[in-house]
Scaffold this active site. Structure first.
Site, PDB file in Angstrom:
ATOM      1  N   LYS A  87      94.063  58.823  83.071  1.00 43.83           N
ATOM      2  CA  LYS A  87      94.304  60.114  83.706  1.00 43.83           C
ATOM      3  C   LYS A  87      93.053  60.981  83.585  1.00 43.83           C
ATOM      4  O   LYS A  87      92.526  61.196  82.488  1.00 43.83           O
ATOM      5  CB  LYS A  87      95.489  60.828  83.043  1.00 43.83           C
ATOM      6  CG  LYS A  87      96.826  60.124  83.242  1.00 43.83           C
ATOM      7  CD  LYS A  87      97.366  60.339  84.638  1.00 43.83           C
ATOM      8  CE  LYS A  87      98.807  59.834  84.756  1.00 43.83           C
ATOM      9  NZ  LYS A  87      99.389  60.126  86.072  1.00 43.83           N
ATOM     10  N   ASP A 114      93.324  57.843  87.785  1.00 43.85           N
ATOM     11  CA  ASP A 114      94.240  58.756  88.465  1.00 43.85           C
ATOM     12  C   ASP A 114      93.737  60.182  88.266  1.00 43.85           C
ATOM     13  O   ASP A 114      93.840  60.734  87.167  1.00 43.85           O
ATOM     14  CB  ASP A 114      95.649  58.604  87.905  1.00 43.85           C
ATOM     15  CG  ASP A 114      96.676  59.443  88.655  1.00 43.85           C
ATOM     16  OD1 ASP A 114      96.290  60.166  89.596  1.00 43.85           O
ATOM     17  OD2 ASP A 114      97.869  59.378  88.302  1.00 43.85           O
ATOM     18  N   GLU A 124      93.153  56.939  92.274  1.00 43.47           N
ATOM     19  CA  GLU A 124      94.461  57.370  92.770  1.00 43.47           C
ATOM     20  C   GLU A 124      94.473  58.886  92.991  1.00 43.47           C
ATOM     21  O   GLU A 124      94.085  59.658  92.109  1.00 43.47           O
ATOM     22  CB  GLU A 124      95.540  56.988  91.759  1.00 43.47           C
ATOM     23  CG  GLU A 124      96.958  57.317  92.196  1.00 43.47           C
ATOM     24  CD  GLU A 124      97.989  56.875  91.176  1.00 43.47           C
ATOM     25  OE1 GLU A 124      99.110  57.423  91.199  1.00 43.47           O
ATOM     26  OE2 GLU A 124      97.676  55.999  90.345  1.00 43.47           O
ATOM     27  N   ASP A 171      99.240  58.938  96.097  1.00 41.72           N
ATOM     28  CA  ASP A 171     100.412  59.124  95.247  1.00 41.72           C
ATOM     29  C   ASP A 171     101.181  60.352  95.725  1.00 41.72           C
ATOM     30  O   ASP A 171     102.151  60.239  96.467  1.00 41.72           O
ATOM     31  CB  ASP A 171     100.005  59.253  93.778  1.00 41.72           C
ATOM     32  CG  ASP A 171     101.210  59.403  92.855  1.00 41.72           C
ATOM     33  OD1 ASP A 171     102.362  59.312  93.325  1.00 41.72           O
ATOM     34  OD2 ASP A 171     101.016  59.619  91.644  1.00 41.72           O
ATOM     35  N   LYS A 214     106.626  55.855  94.341  1.00 37.83           N
ATOM     36  CA  LYS A 214     107.489  56.232  93.223  1.00 37.83           C
ATOM     37  C   LYS A 214     108.922  56.124  93.739  1.00 37.83           C
ATOM     38  O   LYS A 214     109.329  56.865  94.638  1.00 37.83           O
ATOM     39  CB  LYS A 214     107.193  57.655  92.757  1.00 37.83           C
ATOM     40  CG  LYS A 214     105.780  57.860  92.216  1.00 37.83           C
ATOM     41  CD  LYS A 214     105.613  57.228  90.846  1.00 37.83           C
ATOM     42  CE  LYS A 214     104.201  57.438  90.302  1.00 37.83           C
ATOM     43  NZ  LYS A 214     103.826  58.844  90.119  1.00 37.83           N
TER      44      LYS A 214
END
Length: 346
Positions: A157, A182, A208, A233, A255
């Protein structure tokens, strides 16, 4: 058919920080659909993620109000489940629709005597490992988390305002495993382009969601010039988003909670393939109930982020696990998704 709702709070093994904030626990709802004739139960899960405005008490009450609609039913296919929701609660939040969808899939596969993934023919099945996520923190904190959890591939992240290249360089000193990055909408197009070359040299596979979903011009610019593939995303939450993503991304991260379940997720996978987009499925911070549901999709995926249950200090269920040497799934012998709440009967 009986509908039962279980409320839980999942404690995290470590504080988890992304650009949206930091949390140490995760409230969640478990949906249970029980075939009273056979005694079989299907399980689904909806993480009560605060930045989506979800409240456990209100959501549990909403789902409980649907119980009378299930009571007269003897059987329920996943398609029939969605038809029922469309009739009785067309505005039901996608997370809650997903929990019902996965529970219906679980029970449907159990009644067929099969593991859920074996109910879906896959022309060219893939062996896709899951990544393990390293949340934002100081560089030393991130290194410590990585070293404490050796894994074949990591998601890192970024986008929190620090020196993101310095973070990746430091982490690379501790492992040779590939990285997914991400940015959680924390970058500009210029940063995405400028970072992509050095990140590629540091063993990053893709980036991402670098930009905010409403920055379509910036996304097209990044798409045209990034050295690394870009995966949507936040820009790809529902079936309607897949076609729009083709102009600015090389792939999509689905998701299942956001799109409303496994049934729409599999339609999104099919559409992405038709558009030559790569496909990833990600998770929220979920127990083994939620993870066991989405893990049934692994043979259809290029990438996977299914580490939600691994981030917990204590799970409330058992089900699909992942081999730490390969990151590949280990499916239990049970039919359906294989998920079972601790303390429940086989």
């Amino acid at each position: 058919m009986q509908l039962t709702i279980h409320q839980h709070t999942l404690p995290l093994a470590n504080p988890f920080r992304i650009s949206h904030g930091t949390r140490t626990e995760q409230p969640t709802l478990i949906v249970e659909l029980t075939d009273e004739d056979s005694g079989r139960s299907g399980l689904g899960e909806a993480a009560m993620t605060s930045y989506y405005g979800l409240d456990s008490g209100r959501c549990a009450a909403t789902l409980t109000s649907l119980a009378p609609a299930f009571a007269p039913l003897k059987t329920l296919t996943p398609e029939e489940l969605h038809q029922l929701i469309d009739q009785k609660a067309p505005d039901l939040h996608p997370f809650l629709r997903c929990a019902l969808d996965v529970a219906a899939h679980d029970l449907w596969a159990q009644n067929k005597g099969l593991r859920l993934g074996d109910c879906w023919p896959v022309r060219a099945p893939r062996k896709t490992p899951t990544c393990y996520t390293i949340g934002l923190g100081s560089i030393q904190e991130m290194i410590s988390k990585l070293e404490a959890f050796p894994w074949p591939v990591y998601k890192i992240k970024l986008g929190g305002g620090g020196d993101d290249l310095a973070i990746i360089r430091a982490l690379r000193g501790s492992t040779d495993s590939p990285f997914y990055v991400d940015a959680n909408t924390g970058w500009t197009a210029r940063q995405t382009i400028d970072f992509s070359g050095p990140l590629s040299e540091l063993g990053v596979v893709f980036i991402e969601q670098p930009l905010k979903p409403d920055d379509s011009a910036g996304q097209r610019e990044a798409f045209a010039h990034s050295v690394l593939p870009l995966i949507a995303d936040e820009s790809c939450q529902t079936e309607a988003d897949v076609d729009r993503c083709a102009a600015g991304f090389h792939g999509i991260n689905i998701k299942v909670v956001k799109c409303g379940g496994l049934l729409p997720a599999r339609r999104m996978i099919a559409r992405a393939r038709a558009l030559n987009l790569s496909v990833m499925v990600g998770c929220m911070t979920e127990s083994s109930v939620g993870i066991s549901g989405i893990a049934q999709l692994l043979p259809e995926l290029d990438y996977a982020d299914m580490d939600g249950a691994m981030l917990l200090a204590k799970d409330i269920a058992e089900g699909v696990t992942f081999d730490p040497a390969t990151g590949l799934p280990v499916y239990p012998e049970r039919k359906g998704t294989g998920a079972r709440l601790f303390g429940a009967h086989s």
